[in-house]
Scaffold this motif. Sequence first.
Motif, short mmCIF file in Angstrom:
data_model
loop_
_atom_site.label_atom_id
_atom_site.label_comp_id
_atom_site.label_asym_id
_atom_site.label_seq_id
_atom_site.Cartn_x
_atom_site.Cartn_y
_atom_site.Cartn_z
N ALA A 123 0.83 -1.18 0.00
CA ALA A 123 0.00 0.00 0.00
C ALA A 123 0.87 1.24 0.00
N GLY A 124 0.27 2.37 -0.38
CA GLY A 124 0.99 3.63 -0.38
C GLY A 124 0.34 4.59 -1.35
N PRO A 125 0.68 5.88 -1.24
CA PRO A 125 0.05 6.89 -2.09
C PRO A 125 0.49 6.85 -3.55
N TYR A 126 1.58 6.15 -3.85
CA TYR A 126 2.07 6.08 -5.23
C TYR A 126 2.30 4.62 -5.64
N PRO A 127 1.21 3.90 -5.91
CA PRO A 127 1.35 2.49 -6.33
C PRO A 127 2.05 2.39 -7.68
N PRO A 128 2.54 1.21 -8.01
CA PRO A 128 3.31 1.06 -9.25
C PRO A 128 2.60 1.57 -10.50
N ALA A 129 1.30 1.33 -10.61
CA ALA A 129 0.59 1.78 -11.80
C ALA A 129 0.65 3.30 -11.95
N ASP A 130 0.56 4.02 -10.83
CA ASP A 130 0.62 5.48 -10.90
C ASP A 130 2.01 5.96 -11.29
N VAL A 131 3.04 5.27 -10.81
CA VAL A 131 4.41 5.64 -11.16
C VAL A 131 4.64 5.44 -12.66
N VAL A 132 4.19 4.31 -13.18
CA VAL A 132 4.34 4.06 -14.62
C VAL A 132 3.61 5.14 -15.41
N ALA A 133 2.42 5.52 -14.97
CA ALA A 133 1.67 6.56 -15.67
C ALA A 133 2.42 7.88 -15.66
N LEU A 134 3.04 8.23 -14.54
CA LEU A 134 3.82 9.46 -14.46
C LEU A 134 4.99 9.44 -15.44
N LEU A 135 5.68 8.33 -15.49
CA LEU A 135 6.83 8.23 -16.39
C LEU A 135 6.40 8.35 -17.84
N ARG A 136 5.34 7.63 -18.20
CA ARG A 136 4.87 7.68 -19.59
C ARG A 136 4.40 9.07 -19.96
N ARG A 137 3.63 9.68 -19.06
CA ARG A 137 3.06 11.00 -19.36
C ARG A 137 4.14 12.04 -19.59
N ASN A 138 5.28 11.86 -18.95
CA ASN A 138 6.35 12.84 -19.05
C ASN A 138 7.45 12.46 -20.02
N GLY A 139 7.25 11.40 -20.76
CA GLY A 139 8.25 11.02 -21.75
C GLY A 139 9.55 10.55 -21.14
N VAL A 140 9.49 10.00 -19.92
CA VAL A 140 10.68 9.48 -19.26
C VAL A 140 10.89 8.04 -19.72
N ALA A 141 11.96 7.81 -20.45
CA ALA A 141 12.21 6.51 -21.06
C ALA A 141 13.25 5.69 -20.30
N GLY A 142 13.83 6.27 -19.26
CA GLY A 142 14.82 5.54 -18.46
C GLY A 142 14.93 6.17 -17.09
N VAL A 143 15.23 5.33 -16.09
CA VAL A 143 15.39 5.84 -14.73
C VAL A 143 16.56 5.14 -14.06
N LEU A 144 17.29 5.89 -13.26
CA LEU A 144 18.26 5.33 -12.32
C LEU A 144 17.49 5.15 -11.02
N ALA A 145 17.18 3.91 -10.67
CA ALA A 145 16.34 3.61 -9.53
C ALA A 145 17.19 3.22 -8.33
N ASN A 146 16.98 3.93 -7.22
CA ASN A 146 17.63 3.58 -5.96
C ASN A 146 16.66 3.95 -4.85
N SER A 147 16.48 3.05 -3.89
CA SER A 147 15.35 3.18 -2.97
C SER A 147 15.74 2.77 -1.56
N ARG A 148 14.93 3.25 -0.62
CA ARG A 148 15.08 2.89 0.78
C ARG A 148 13.80 2.23 1.27
N PRO A 149 13.83 0.92 1.56
CA PRO A 149 14.94 -0.02 1.33
C PRO A 149 15.02 -0.40 -0.15
N ASN A 150 15.92 -1.30 -0.47
CA ASN A 150 16.15 -1.67 -1.86
C ASN A 150 14.97 -2.40 -2.49
#
Length: 307
Positions: A56-83
């Motif tokens: 659970a959380g305010p930004y589920p995976p589907a919303d993140v994918v939608a943000l990336l697509r909407r903004n033309g982001v074709a690549g990300v350097l992903a680093n997270s806490r925790p991994n």
Amino acid sequence: MTSPSRLPRLPRGLRRACAAAALALAHAAGAWASGYAGPLFDAHLHYNVEAWDGHAGPYPPADVVALLRRNGVAGVLANSRPNAGTHTLAALPAVAAAGVTVVPFVRVYRDRADYTNWFRDASIYEMVQAELARGSAAGPLRGIGEFHLYDSENARGPVARQIVALAEQRGLALLGHVDDRAVELLMEASPSQGRKLRLSWAHTGINGATPQRVQALMTRFPLLMGELSYRPGLVCQDGQLCPPWRALIEAFPDRFMIGSDTWINGRWASYDQIMRDYRQWLGGLPPALAKQVAWGNAAALFDLPPR
């Protein structure tokens, strides 16, 4: 053949969804029309537990994918806490289906308590080695970080030095939120004295290192990259690069990248605006240079295909 005037009407809910999607695309197209319209690589993206804890959380995976697509982001350097957040993104079929390349890094934090102690905590080095051995659904982990050094002298910490040596030996990149003195100390701690260490400098000196200081460091260390999120003094009131930064980027066209730094959920909420702002000043650069900063420099760093 059915006459167009007799086509069945879509259900009301679907009509609304289609209208909303069309409006979003129109807004995006309008925003891009006055700026850079090519693909973006987000070289500083976190998918932290506050955004999504795996259930659970305010930004589920589907919303993140939608943000990336909407903004033309074709690549990300992903680093997270925790991994786990990075592993979630790397394994998402929807990310691949959207044409987004995930470049996974191992972060040195299990929780916030690690921020101020990682550079001397032997268990962090063990975790990094375990994560590198594990890899990800998107392939091998390509780097280590983001890490913070609030006191530049902590770059001399035993685990910090181990991680620097490991990165250089394995050809991994580092992502460091550090000041200019810590850049020097990290580079000097590497086996090659900084000639072969690939360090992405988060925010290119969030403490306010001058363009002249950045220029000196980039001249000295040939693989030092500058990531530009949160960089003070970067953009002037017209939304374009301030002259000293434009001159620096023109002098080092292969050394700068853009990033969102979604370290808190407020940055996810502002993601559209962050990317619009980048597109605005990228549009003020010569097209070839804009494409390098937006995509090409990260693509070269991580051996990605051209776009």
